[in-house]
Design an enzyme around this catalytic site. Structure first.
Site, PDB file in Angstrom:
ATOM      1  N   SER A 168       0.944  -1.070   0.068  1.00  0.00           N
ATOM      2  CA  SER A 168      -0.115   0.026   0.111  1.00  0.00           C
ATOM      3  C   SER A 168       0.804   1.211   0.083  1.00  0.00           C
ATOM      4  O   SER A 168       2.071   1.289  -0.570  1.00  0.00           O
ATOM      5  CB  SER A 168      -1.068  -0.029   1.130  1.00  0.00           C
ATOM      6  OG  SER A 168      -1.850   1.070   1.227  1.00  0.00           O
ATOM      7  N   TYR A 182      -3.648   8.546  -7.265  1.00  0.00           N
ATOM      8  CA  TYR A 182      -2.437   7.396  -6.376  1.00  0.00           C
ATOM      9  C   TYR A 182      -3.156   7.336  -4.872  1.00  0.00           C
ATOM     10  O   TYR A 182      -3.358   6.185  -4.473  1.00  0.00           O
ATOM     11  CB  TYR A 182      -1.385   8.084  -6.478  1.00  0.00           C
ATOM     12  CG  TYR A 182      -0.406   6.923  -5.683  1.00  0.00           C
ATOM     13  CD1 TYR A 182      -0.016   5.682  -6.261  1.00  0.00           C
ATOM     14  CD2 TYR A 182       0.170   7.415  -4.392  1.00  0.00           C
ATOM     15  CE1 TYR A 182       0.754   4.897  -5.652  1.00  0.00           C
ATOM     16  CE2 TYR A 182       1.026   6.364  -3.909  1.00  0.00           C
ATOM     17  CZ  TYR A 182       1.247   5.238  -4.480  1.00  0.00           C
ATOM     18  OH  TYR A 182       1.986   4.133  -3.911  1.00  0.00           O
ATOM     19  N   LYS A 186      -5.008   3.843  -3.648  1.00  0.00           N
ATOM     20  CA  LYS A 186      -4.336   3.324  -2.671  1.00  0.00           C
ATOM     21  C   LYS A 186      -5.365   2.855  -1.421  1.00  0.00           C
ATOM     22  O   LYS A 186      -5.394   1.836  -0.958  1.00  0.00           O
ATOM     23  CB  LYS A 186      -3.152   3.686  -2.253  1.00  0.00           C
ATOM     24  CG  LYS A 186      -2.147   3.623  -3.219  1.00  0.00           C
ATOM     25  CD  LYS A 186      -1.535   2.005  -3.502  1.00  0.00           C
ATOM     26  CE  LYS A 186      -0.337   1.920  -4.176  1.00  0.00           C
ATOM     27  NZ  LYS A 186      -0.139   0.244  -4.344  1.00  0.00           N
TER      28      LYS A 186
END
EC number: 1.1.1.-
Length: 290
Positions: A168, A182, A186
């Site tokens: 992660s 992003y 995540k």
């Protein structure tokens, strides 16, 4: 101070380098085990490949798109660990047909590491295109979802235990600018894995699957160099996430099933939190804090 060291954390000790507790006394028995790592040819993924090779696994399979980094990784691993078989698959994790085929060709896998990620341009949210956002979610969320499903459908390995380790990012929980796709992807991926983890606990087969997500650390890469000088922060050692992943694959971490962790957190302090983890299902997960 490390880039994220000031962030709230459950442990007093914050590691920027690997340490003997996870490098030498991780408790993981690699004998006869097979590890599949997406994105395992470079960076954090390769660090994890090296750590599992050092732990004595029988086979490491690397999935990535580019042949040259794969071959370099294979040569380095086989030179350092000649007893480890290294298998390469050139494919995109977004290929929902090819990835299950790879699992079938490889046979039972003990540890699946979800290491591939897409990082878009470091720009404000208003400058990021819809396609860039879709690309981030297609790889970081949808591909991870599909591969996890496919892996869960495969036969149990001889060890009787499957482990999924999702690489992660701090961006999943720490407010960072210019990371709209992003960071959000995540966070979504960690949530997806948490759902899988909870549902696996409800299976009648004694839960032979363990699932973890973890932030690997902050590393001085060419991309980071565009925004920070090397002396601006204390950067983490790439060996840290590799050894932390091996510790997660061992028996001591079982109580952390379904949790979102950081490689920087001290494992003995985490073990000291075992009762709190078991009593509070929301502790160390991605979600609303009230």
């Amino acid at each position: 101070m490390s880039l994220f060291e000031a962030q709230p954390r459950p442990t007093k000790i914050y590691h920027s380098e690997t340490y003997d507790r996870i490098a030498k006394h991780h408790g993981f028995n690699g004998q006869g085990k097979v590890v599949l790592i997406t994105g395992g040819a470079s960076g954090v993924g390769f660090s994890i490949a090296k750590a599992f090779a050092a732990a004595g696994v029988v086979c490491i399979a690397i999935v990535s798109r580019s042949a040259s980094p794969q071959e370099q990784a294979k040569a380095a691993l086989e030179a350092a660990y000649p007893s480890v078989r290294v298998v390469l698959f050139q494919a995109s994790v977004t290929d929902s047909v090819r990835m299950p085929e790879i699992l079938h060709e490889l046979g039972p896998v003990d540890v699946l590491v979800l290491g591939v990620a897409v990082v878009h341009r470091r720009e404000k949210a208003t400058a990021i295109t819809e396609q860039e956002l879709r690309d981030a979610f297609d790889t970081n969320v949808i591909a991870a979802f599909n591969l996890t499903k496919a892996y869960l459908e495969t036969p149990l390995p001889a060890s009787g235990q499957k482990t999924i380790i999702n690489i992660s990012s701090a961006a999943a929980q720490v407010h960072t600018t210019r990371r709209v796709g992003y960071g959000s992807s995540k966070a979504a991926a960690a949530q997806v894995l948490q759902h899988f983890a909870v549902e696996q606990e409800q299976e009648p087969d004694g839960n032979p699957v363990r699932i973890f997500s973890f932030h690997p650390g902050a590393f001085y890469t060419p991309a980071v160099a565009q925004h920070f000088t090397k002396d601006e922060h204390k950067w983490d050692d790439l060996a840290l996430p590799g050894d932390f992943a091996v510790w997660l694959a061992g028996p001591e971490s079982s109580f952390l099933h379904g949790r979102h962790l950081w490689a920087n957190w001290d494992v003995d302090e985490l073990i000291g939190l075992r009762e709190r983890v078991l009593q509070d299902r929301r502790f160390l997960t991605i979600g609303l804090v009230v």
